[in-house]
Design a protein around this motif. Structure first.
Motif, PDB file in Angstrom:
ATOM      1  N   ARG A 167      21.532 -37.563  65.840  1.00 54.90           N
ATOM      2  CA  ARG A 167      20.835 -38.550  66.208  1.00 54.90           C
ATOM      3  C   ARG A 167      20.394 -39.770  65.103  1.00 54.90           C
ATOM      4  O   ARG A 167      20.385 -40.833  65.421  1.00 54.90           O
ATOM      5  CB  ARG A 167      19.446 -38.068  66.757  1.00 54.90           C
ATOM      6  CG  ARG A 167      19.709 -37.455  68.096  1.00 54.90           C
ATOM      7  CD  ARG A 167      18.192 -36.915  68.567  1.00 54.90           C
ATOM      8  NE  ARG A 167      18.439 -36.376  69.847  1.00 54.90           N
ATOM      9  CZ  ARG A 167      17.731 -35.227  70.502  1.00 54.90           C
ATOM     10  NH1 ARG A 167      16.506 -35.145  69.658  1.00 54.90           N
ATOM     11  NH2 ARG A 167      17.806 -34.775  71.438  1.00 54.90           N
ATOM     12  N   TYR A 168      20.315 -39.037  63.965  1.00 59.18           N
ATOM     13  CA  TYR A 168      20.216 -39.951  62.770  1.00 59.18           C
ATOM     14  C   TYR A 168      21.194 -40.860  62.208  1.00 59.18           C
ATOM     15  O   TYR A 168      21.206 -42.111  62.226  1.00 59.18           O
ATOM     16  CB  TYR A 168      19.820 -39.096  61.483  1.00 59.18           C
ATOM     17  CG  TYR A 168      18.471 -38.476  61.555  1.00 59.18           C
ATOM     18  CD1 TYR A 168      17.290 -38.894  62.248  1.00 59.18           C
ATOM     19  CD2 TYR A 168      18.367 -37.410  61.043  1.00 59.18           C
ATOM     20  CE1 TYR A 168      16.254 -38.285  62.324  1.00 59.18           C
ATOM     21  CE2 TYR A 168      17.169 -36.728  60.816  1.00 59.18           C
ATOM     22  CZ  TYR A 168      15.906 -37.059  61.570  1.00 59.18           C
ATOM     23  OH  TYR A 168      14.753 -36.556  61.471  1.00 59.18           O
ATOM     24  N   ILE A 169      22.470 -40.374  62.626  1.00 59.67           N
ATOM     25  CA  ILE A 169      23.748 -41.083  62.212  1.00 59.67           C
ATOM     26  C   ILE A 169      23.706 -42.330  63.232  1.00 59.67           C
ATOM     27  O   ILE A 169      23.860 -43.389  63.223  1.00 59.67           O
ATOM     28  CB  ILE A 169      24.968 -40.331  62.507  1.00 59.67           C
ATOM     29  CG1 ILE A 169      24.967 -39.030  61.247  1.00 59.67           C
ATOM     30  CG2 ILE A 169      26.329 -40.966  62.622  1.00 59.67           C
ATOM     31  CD1 ILE A 169      26.000 -38.113  61.446  1.00 59.67           C
ATOM     32  N   LEU A 170      23.457 -41.930  64.862  1.00 59.10           N
ATOM     33  CA  LEU A 170      23.467 -42.869  65.643  1.00 59.10           C
ATOM     34  C   LEU A 170      22.569 -43.905  65.447  1.00 59.10           C
ATOM     35  O   LEU A 170      22.734 -45.113  65.600  1.00 59.10           O
ATOM     36  CB  LEU A 170      23.438 -42.167  67.091  1.00 59.10           C
ATOM     37  CG  LEU A 170      23.208 -43.096  68.514  1.00 59.10           C
ATOM     38  CD1 LEU A 170      24.413 -43.943  68.477  1.00 59.10           C
ATOM     39  CD2 LEU A 170      22.943 -42.378  69.472  1.00 59.10           C
ATOM     40  N   LEU A 171      21.434 -43.530  65.125  1.00 63.08           N
ATOM     41  CA  LEU A 171      20.293 -44.580  64.887  1.00 63.08           C
ATOM     42  C   LEU A 171      20.760 -45.512  63.661  1.00 63.08           C
ATOM     43  O   LEU A 171      20.585 -46.713  63.784  1.00 63.08           O
ATOM     44  CB  LEU A 171      18.957 -43.905  64.329  1.00 63.08           C
ATOM     45  CG  LEU A 171      17.823 -44.796  63.976  1.00 63.08           C
ATOM     46  CD1 LEU A 171      17.313 -45.621  65.371  1.00 63.08           C
ATOM     47  CD2 LEU A 171      16.761 -43.775  63.582  1.00 63.08           C
ATOM     48  N   ALA A 172      21.198 -44.756  62.518  1.00 65.11           N
ATOM     49  CA  ALA A 172      21.405 -45.808  61.583  1.00 65.11           C
ATOM     50  C   ALA A 172      22.784 -46.777  61.874  1.00 65.11           C
ATOM     51  O   ALA A 172      22.540 -47.903  61.686  1.00 65.11           O
ATOM     52  CB  ALA A 172      22.181 -44.777  60.458  1.00 65.11           C
ATOM     53  N   ASN A 173      23.581 -46.169  62.894  1.00 65.61           N
ATOM     54  CA  ASN A 173      24.790 -47.213  63.374  1.00 65.61           C
ATOM     55  C   ASN A 173      24.215 -48.293  64.167  1.00 65.61           C
ATOM     56  O   ASN A 173      24.470 -49.418  64.063  1.00 65.61           O
ATOM     57  CB  ASN A 173      25.817 -46.207  64.008  1.00 65.61           C
ATOM     58  CG  ASN A 173      26.656 -45.663  63.151  1.00 65.61           C
ATOM     59  OD1 ASN A 173      26.653 -45.873  61.961  1.00 65.61           O
ATOM     60  ND2 ASN A 173      27.186 -44.219  63.551  1.00 65.61           N
ATOM     61  N   VAL A 174      23.269 -47.916  65.118  1.00 63.64           N
ATOM     62  CA  VAL A 174      22.692 -48.915  65.828  1.00 63.64           C
ATOM     63  C   VAL A 174      22.063 -50.120  64.957  1.00 63.64           C
ATOM     64  O   VAL A 174      22.260 -51.117  65.099  1.00 63.64           O
ATOM     65  CB  VAL A 174      21.951 -48.289  66.839  1.00 63.64           C
ATOM     66  CG1 VAL A 174      20.899 -49.467  67.559  1.00 63.64           C
ATOM     67  CG2 VAL A 174      22.611 -47.398  67.892  1.00 63.64           C
ATOM     68  N   LYS A 175      21.259 -49.651  63.940  1.00 68.09           N
ATOM     69  CA  LYS A 175      20.402 -50.619  62.915  1.00 68.09           C
ATOM     70  C   LYS A 175      21.586 -51.315  62.370  1.00 68.09           C
ATOM     71  O   LYS A 175      21.310 -52.640  62.344  1.00 68.09           O
ATOM     72  CB  LYS A 175      19.614 -49.639  62.271  1.00 68.09           C
ATOM     73  CG  LYS A 175      18.380 -49.064  62.874  1.00 68.09           C
ATOM     74  CD  LYS A 175      17.366 -48.566  61.672  1.00 68.09           C
ATOM     75  CE  LYS A 175      16.745 -49.580  61.303  1.00 68.09           C
ATOM     76  NZ  LYS A 175      15.133 -49.428  61.204  1.00 68.09           N
ATOM     77  N   ILE A 176      22.673 -50.866  61.957  1.00 71.12           N
ATOM     78  CA  ILE A 176      23.748 -51.635  61.150  1.00 71.12           C
ATOM     79  C   ILE A 176      24.093 -52.558  62.105  1.00 71.12           C
ATOM     80  O   ILE A 176      24.356 -53.666  61.671  1.00 71.12           O
ATOM     81  CB  ILE A 176      24.542 -50.447  60.729  1.00 71.12           C
ATOM     82  CG1 ILE A 176      23.980 -49.969  59.280  1.00 71.12           C
ATOM     83  CG2 ILE A 176      25.647 -51.413  59.987  1.00 71.12           C
ATOM     84  CD1 ILE A 176      24.780 -48.590  58.886  1.00 71.12           C
ATOM     85  N   TYR A 177      24.410 -52.214  63.243  1.00 72.42           N
ATOM     86  CA  TYR A 177      25.074 -53.112  64.261  1.00 72.42           C
ATOM     87  C   TYR A 177      24.354 -54.329  64.527  1.00 72.42           C
ATOM     88  O   TYR A 177      24.750 -55.418  64.536  1.00 72.42           O
ATOM     89  CB  TYR A 177      25.395 -52.412  65.568  1.00 72.42           C
ATOM     90  CG  TYR A 177      25.805 -53.194  66.772  1.00 72.42           C
ATOM     91  CD1 TYR A 177      27.349 -53.387  66.624  1.00 72.42           C
ATOM     92  CD2 TYR A 177      25.168 -53.735  67.537  1.00 72.42           C
ATOM     93  CE1 TYR A 177      27.866 -54.549  67.641  1.00 72.42           C
ATOM     94  CE2 TYR A 177      25.373 -54.465  68.431  1.00 72.42           C
ATOM     95  CZ  TYR A 177      26.905 -54.970  68.644  1.00 72.42           C
ATOM     96  OH  TYR A 177      27.420 -55.690  69.556  1.00 72.42           O
ATOM     97  N   PHE A 178      23.076 -54.027  64.876  1.00 73.06           N
ATOM     98  CA  PHE A 178      22.014 -55.149  65.005  1.00 73.06           C
ATOM     99  C   PHE A 178      21.810 -56.173  63.991  1.00 73.06           C
ATOM    100  O   PHE A 178      21.623 -57.064  63.943  1.00 73.06           O
ATOM    101  CB  PHE A 178      20.678 -54.626  65.778  1.00 73.06           C
ATOM    102  CG  PHE A 178      21.116 -54.279  67.212  1.00 73.06           C
ATOM    103  CD1 PHE A 178      21.283 -55.337  68.238  1.00 73.06           C
ATOM    104  CD2 PHE A 178      21.193 -52.864  67.726  1.00 73.06           C
ATOM    105  CE1 PHE A 178      21.449 -55.052  69.399  1.00 73.06           C
ATOM    106  CE2 PHE A 178      21.273 -52.626  68.815  1.00 73.06           C
ATOM    107  CZ  PHE A 178      21.443 -53.785  70.008  1.00 73.06           C
ATOM    108  N   ASN A 179      21.864 -55.313  62.675  1.00 74.15           N
ATOM    109  CA  ASN A 179      21.576 -56.254  61.551  1.00 74.15           C
ATOM    110  C   ASN A 179      22.663 -57.074  61.173  1.00 74.15           C
ATOM    111  O   ASN A 179      22.491 -58.089  60.833  1.00 74.15           O
ATOM    112  CB  ASN A 179      21.222 -55.352  60.152  1.00 74.15           C
ATOM    113  CG  ASN A 179      19.734 -54.733  60.355  1.00 74.15           C
ATOM    114  OD1 ASN A 179      18.935 -55.400  61.121  1.00 74.15           O
ATOM    115  ND2 ASN A 179      19.526 -53.839  59.785  1.00 74.15           N
TER     116      ASN A 179
END
Length: 75
Positions: A59-71
């Protein structure tokens, strides 16, 4: 993450031993059933809580990937 790694690596064996204990020890099974009737648990079982640390790192990895994507895409 060392604690998570150890927990995750030992989880299958621990879960198997837990299931064996439930099958072999009627007193433990009854005790566990009584605990799981607690309304504060909202219908969740002990096994539901034991799996949570295994589910957390992905879940942490997914959250980090989503934040990177949107940034990256916000530019």
């Amino acid at each position: 993450f060392e604690v998570f790694s150890k927990y995750i690596n030992n989880f299958p064996r621990a879960n198997h031993l837990f299931q064996q204990l439930i099958k072999k020890n009627r007193n433990f099974e009854v005790w566990l059933d009584e605990r799981e009737k607690n309304p504060e648990l909202k219908g969740r079982r002990l096994q539901d809580f034991l799996i949570m640390p295994v589910q957390r790192p992905p879940r942490y990895i997914l959250l980090a990937n989503v934040k990177i994507y949107f940034n990256v895409n916000a530019i």
